[in-house]
Design an enzyme around this catalytic site. Sequence first.
Site, PDB file in Angstrom:
ATOM      1  N   CYS A  42     -14.952 -74.262  13.884  1.00  0.00           N
ATOM      2  CA  CYS A  42     -16.411 -74.251  13.928  1.00  0.00           C
ATOM      3  C   CYS A  42     -16.998 -75.181  12.871  1.00  0.00           C
ATOM      4  CB  CYS A  42     -16.892 -72.818  13.714  1.00  0.00           C
ATOM      5  SG  CYS A  42     -18.655 -72.658  13.418  1.00  0.00           S
TER       6      CYS A  42
ATOM      7  N   CYS B 246     -19.236 -73.421  10.394  1.00  0.00           N
ATOM      8  CA  CYS B 246     -18.434 -72.615   9.464  1.00  0.00           C
ATOM      9  C   CYS B 246     -17.839 -73.503   8.373  1.00  0.00           C
ATOM     10  CB  CYS B 246     -17.314 -71.906  10.207  1.00  0.00           C
ATOM     11  SG  CYS B 246     -17.874 -70.798  11.518  1.00  0.00           S
TER      12      CYS B 246
END
Length: 105
Positions: free
Chosen positions: A42, A45
């Site tokens: 991600c 992230c």
Amino acid sequence: MVVIDLTKDGFIANVGDFEANPKDWKYIGSRPCLIDFHAPWCGYCKRLSPILDEFAKEFEALETAFNIRTIPTLMFCPLDGPREMMIGTMGKLELKQLIQEKLLK
């Protein structure tokens, strides 16, 4: 302290037993904590991860079961008061303010 990756068993042992009472589990930690649900692939992230690592040092802090559908998702677990979930990423200053307001008040 450093950011710790938790397995399900680690979460149950250190944060709370969500399996025994999924809708109303109790936080069992002795200090406030911030839970980051993330994935290595991600992009958001990855952007948030170094900020959390830095804050873990600065503050000396700390998916299916939680129906996490968007990452990154942060869970604030204060000693007093309800847990709060926040979805998405944010800047360093905004996250620092949230940590101070929700965990260190």
